[in-house]
Design an enzyme around this catalytic site. Structure first.
Site, PDB file in Angstrom:
ATOM      1  N   ASP A 121      -0.961  12.659 -11.457  1.00 50.70           N
ATOM      2  CA  ASP A 121      -1.924  12.556 -11.378  1.00 50.70           C
ATOM      3  C   ASP A 121      -2.861  13.092 -11.067  1.00 50.70           C
ATOM      4  O   ASP A 121      -3.588  12.830  -9.577  1.00 50.70           O
ATOM      5  CB  ASP A 121      -2.753  11.454 -11.553  1.00 50.70           C
ATOM      6  CG  ASP A 121      -3.151   9.828 -10.110  1.00 50.70           C
ATOM      7  OD1 ASP A 121      -3.467   9.076  -9.524  1.00 50.70           O
ATOM      8  OD2 ASP A 121      -1.721  10.705  -9.124  1.00 50.70           O
TER       9      ASP A 121
ATOM     10  N   ASN B 225      -6.933   9.361  -9.981  1.00 52.40           N
ATOM     11  CA  ASN B 225      -6.997   9.994  -9.271  1.00 52.40           C
ATOM     12  C   ASN B 225      -8.361  10.453  -9.247  1.00 52.40           C
ATOM     13  O   ASN B 225      -9.196  10.476  -8.706  1.00 52.40           O
ATOM     14  CB  ASN B 225      -6.658  11.545  -8.087  1.00 52.40           C
ATOM     15  CG  ASN B 225      -5.320  10.441  -7.270  1.00 52.40           C
ATOM     16  OD1 ASN B 225      -5.714   9.645  -6.869  1.00 52.40           O
ATOM     17  ND2 ASN B 225      -4.433  11.234  -6.953  1.00 52.40           N
TER      18      ASN B 225
ATOM     19  N   THR C 297       4.070   9.678 -10.359  1.00 54.77           N
ATOM     20  CA  THR C 297       3.251   9.632  -8.817  1.00 54.77           C
ATOM     21  C   THR C 297       1.663   9.098  -8.926  1.00 54.77           C
ATOM     22  O   THR C 297       0.757   9.702  -8.372  1.00 54.77           O
ATOM     23  CB  THR C 297       3.520  10.933  -8.276  1.00 54.77           C
ATOM     24  OG1 THR C 297       2.578  12.154  -8.278  1.00 54.77           O
ATOM     25  CG2 THR C 297       4.717  11.069  -7.806  1.00 54.77           C
TER      26      THR C 297
ATOM     27  N   PHE D  30      -3.579   1.674  -4.949  1.00 50.44           N
ATOM     28  CA  PHE D  30      -3.908   2.275  -6.331  1.00 50.44           C
ATOM     29  C   PHE D  30      -3.448   3.041  -7.157  1.00 50.44           C
ATOM     30  O   PHE D  30      -3.468   2.253  -8.195  1.00 50.44           O
ATOM     31  CB  PHE D  30      -4.624   4.080  -5.291  1.00 50.44           C
ATOM     32  CG  PHE D  30      -5.621   4.803  -6.528  1.00 50.44           C
ATOM     33  CD1 PHE D  30      -4.785   5.621  -7.588  1.00 50.44           C
ATOM     34  CD2 PHE D  30      -6.820   4.386  -6.960  1.00 50.44           C
ATOM     35  CE1 PHE D  30      -5.359   6.466  -8.170  1.00 50.44           C
ATOM     36  CE2 PHE D  30      -7.218   5.040  -7.998  1.00 50.44           C
ATOM     37  CZ  PHE D  30      -6.531   5.927  -8.787  1.00 50.44           C
ATOM     38  N   ASN D  31      -2.628   3.264  -7.423  1.00 47.27           N
ATOM     39  CA  ASN D  31      -1.544   3.270  -8.576  1.00 47.27           C
ATOM     40  C   ASN D  31      -0.682   2.327  -9.402  1.00 47.27           C
ATOM     41  O   ASN D  31      -1.513   2.115 -10.318  1.00 47.27           O
ATOM     42  CB  ASN D  31       0.223   4.225  -8.651  1.00 47.27           C
ATOM     43  CG  ASN D  31      -0.339   5.455  -8.028  1.00 47.27           C
ATOM     44  OD1 ASN D  31      -1.322   6.225  -8.482  1.00 47.27           O
ATOM     45  ND2 ASN D  31       0.850   6.197  -6.995  1.00 47.27           N
TER      46      ASN D  31
ATOM     47  N   HIS E  67       1.972  10.376   0.732  1.00 45.73           N
ATOM     48  CA  HIS E  67       1.950  10.211  -0.313  1.00 45.73           C
ATOM     49  C   HIS E  67       3.284  10.512  -1.476  1.00 45.73           C
ATOM     50  O   HIS E  67       4.362   9.732  -1.665  1.00 45.73           O
ATOM     51  CB  HIS E  67       1.059   8.895  -1.677  1.00 45.73           C
ATOM     52  CG  HIS E  67       0.239   8.424  -0.144  1.00 45.73           C
ATOM     53  ND1 HIS E  67       0.022   7.587   0.455  1.00 45.73           N
ATOM     54  CD2 HIS E  67      -1.498   8.779  -0.396  1.00 45.73           C
ATOM     55  CE1 HIS E  67      -1.339   7.115   0.811  1.00 45.73           C
ATOM     56  NE2 HIS E  67      -1.694   8.223  -0.046  1.00 45.73           N
ATOM     57  N   ASP E  68       2.888  11.249  -2.443  1.00 46.62           N
ATOM     58  CA  ASP E  68       3.593  11.300  -3.215  1.00 46.62           C
ATOM     59  C   ASP E  68       4.552  12.568  -3.224  1.00 46.62           C
ATOM     60  O   ASP E  68       6.142  12.097  -3.625  1.00 46.62           O
ATOM     61  CB  ASP E  68       2.961  12.031  -4.174  1.00 46.62           C
ATOM     62  CG  ASP E  68       1.627  11.349  -4.969  1.00 46.62           C
ATOM     63  OD1 ASP E  68       0.195  11.459  -5.792  1.00 46.62           O
ATOM     64  OD2 ASP E  68       2.064   9.728  -4.838  1.00 46.62           O
TER      65      ASP E  68
HETATM   66  O1  RIB Z   1      -2.210   5.031  -3.318  1.00 48.81           O
HETATM   67  C1  RIB Z   1      -1.473   6.671  -3.064  1.00 48.81           C
HETATM   68  C2  RIB Z   1      -1.704   6.874  -4.901  1.00 48.81           C
HETATM   69  O2  RIB Z   1      -3.001   7.047  -5.245  1.00 48.81           O
HETATM   70  C3  RIB Z   1      -0.787   8.352  -4.641  1.00 48.81           C
HETATM   71  O3  RIB Z   1       0.021   8.863  -5.850  1.00 48.81           O
HETATM   72  C4  RIB Z   1      -2.546   9.292  -4.921  1.00 48.81           C
HETATM   73  O4  RIB Z   1      -2.225  10.592  -5.350  1.00 48.81           O
HETATM   74  C5  RIB Z   1      -3.142   7.926  -5.614  1.00 48.81           C
HETATM   75  O5  RIB Z   1      -2.554   8.253  -7.111  1.00 48.81           O
HETATM   76 CA    CA Z   2      -0.690  10.027  -7.187  1.00 50.11          CA
END
Ligand code: RIB
Ligand code: CA
Length: 313
Positions: A10, A40, A126, A168-169, A242-243
Site C-alpha cells: 500500500d 495508507n 506490507t 496499522f496494517n 517498516h516494510d
Molecule cells: O504500521 C506500519 C505499516 O503501516 C507500514 O506497512 C506502513 O506502510 C503502513 O502500511
Molecule cells: Ca505498508
C-alpha cells in the site's frame, strides 16, 4: 535458486523502499508481480504509486495489479497524516508510464499460485491483509501452493501506532489478519517490535542521498518526508523503516532473531480491535502459528539497503 515472490503493498514511502530493495536484488528474488491494496491511501493511489516506483526503478517488465479497495468488514482508515495526500510525498508525483494490469490482484494471486507446481511462492504483504485473505477465501486450494508469508504488521513490546493497542496494517483489516494468521501457513512477522529498531536517521539518509541514481534519490526524498511524523511522535532521530524489513529477511535472514509464538488477532473488542495477542512465553497451550521477529541488526540492515540501492542504473 531465486526466491519467487509476490509483493502485496500500500505505497506508502516505506512500501516503496521495500519495492526498490526487492527490484535491486534480482539475483536472489524473482518478483512475479506487485499487487496493491487500500491502506495508507486509497487503492487508486496505492496502485498508481506502485507503478511510479516501477517507473523510477526503470522496471518496464513488472506487472502491477489493483486489489481490494476496502477492508473485508470495517470501513477503510487511511494514513495521509503520515504519508501525505499522495501517499508518496517527498518525490514528484505524476501519472506513470506503466499501466495497471486488467487482472484483479486477488485473481492474479490465485492464478499464479494455482499455476505453480509446488510450494515455491512466497507472499510478502506490507499493507493491510485484505487481498491475501480474499484470495484464501475465494480459492482455499492455494494454501497448498504457498511456501510462506513474510509480512509487516502487528506489535507486542512497542504497543500500537494506529490505536493504543494495534498496529496499522492489522487494525485496518483485522478480519483479514485473522484469516491469514489462522491459515496454518508458515508466517514470518516483522512487527513494530523489529521495525522500531531500524530508524531512518539523518546519517543513514545522507549516505543514501549520495548515491547518484533515480531510485536512491527518490528514496532519500521520501525518507526525509517520511521521518517527520514519527520523529515528532516518538522523539526519534528518524522514522521506523517498516516494510523493507520483509525483503531484508529474504535476502539476509541472519540479520534477524525471532521465535515461534502463537498470535491471535482481536476482532471482537472496539477498545483493542486489531491487537496482536502474542504468546511470547508460551503460556497458553496453543501451538505457535508464526515466527515473531524481535531483534534486528540495524546497521547491517542499512548497509544492505544502501549497497543494493547502488545497483540501479
Ligand atoms: O504500521 C506500519 C505499516 O503501516 C507500514 O506497512 C506502513 O506502510 C503502513 O502500511
Ligand atoms: Ca505498508
Amino acid at each position: 535458486m531465486r526466491e519467487k515472490i509476490i509483493i502485496d503493498c500500500d505505497p506508502g514511502q516505506d512500501d516503496a523502499v521495500a519495492l526498490f530493495l526487492a527490484m535491486a536484488s534480482s539475483d536472489e528474488l524473482d518478483i512475479l508481480g506487485i499487487t496493491a491494496v487500500a491502506g495508507n491511501v486509497p487503492l487508486e493511489l496505492t496502485q498508481r504509486n506502485a507503478r511510479i516506483i516501477c517507473d523510477i526503478a526503470g522496471n518496464k517488465d513488472m506487472s502491477v495489479y489493483a486489489g481490494c479497495s476496502r477492508p473485508m468488514l470495517l470501513n477503510l482508515v487511511t494514513a495521509e497524516n503520515v504519508h501525505g495526500m499522495s501517499g508518496l510525498d517527498g518525490i514528484d508525483i505524476y501519472e506513470p508510464v506503466k499501466k495497471i494490469d486488467e487482472t484483479h490482484a486477488v485473481d492474479f494471486i490465485i492464478e499464479t499460485l494455482k499455476a505453480s507446481t509446488d510450494k515455491s511462492i512466497t507472499l510478502v504483504p506490507t499493507g493491510p491483509l485484505t487481498n491475501i485473505a480474499m484470495a484464501i477465501i475465494k480459492e482455499p486450494s492455494i494454501l497448498n501452493n504457498i511456501k510462506q508469508i513474510v509480512l509487516m504488521g502487528g506489535a507486542m513490546r512497542e504497543g500500537g501506532n494506529l490505536s493504543p493497542s494495534a498496529e496499522f496494517n492489522i487494525l485496518v483489516d483485522p478480519h483479514a489478519a485473522h484469516v491469514v494468521f489462522d491459515s496454518g501457513l508458515p508466517i514470518i512477522v516483522m512487527s513494530l517490535d523489529v521495525t522500531h529498531q531500524v530508524l531512518t536517521t539523518k546519517e543513514r539518509v545522507a549516505k543514501i542521498s549520495k548515491i547518484n541514481n533515480p531510485a536512491a534519490q527518490a528514496t532519500a526524498g521520501m525518507l526525509q518526508f517520511f521521518a517527520r511524523y514519527d520523529s515528532a511522535k516518538y522523539g526519534f532521530d528518524g522514522a521506523p523503516l517498516h516494510d523493507p524489513c520483509t525483503i531484508a529477511w529474504l535476502l539476509e535472514p541472519d540479520l534477524f532473531q525471532g521465535k515461534p509464538c502463537h498470535v491471535s488477532i482481536e476482532t471482537g473488542s472496539n477498545l483493542t480491535m486489531g491487537h496482536t495477542a502474542v504468546d511470547f512465553w508460551g503460556i497458553g497451550n496453543t501451538k505457535p502459528n508464526v515466527t515473531w521477529m524481535h531483534t534486528i541488526d540495524a546497521d547491517g540492515f542499512y548497509t544492505l539497503l544502501t549497497e543494493r540501492l547502488r545497483n540501479f542504473a
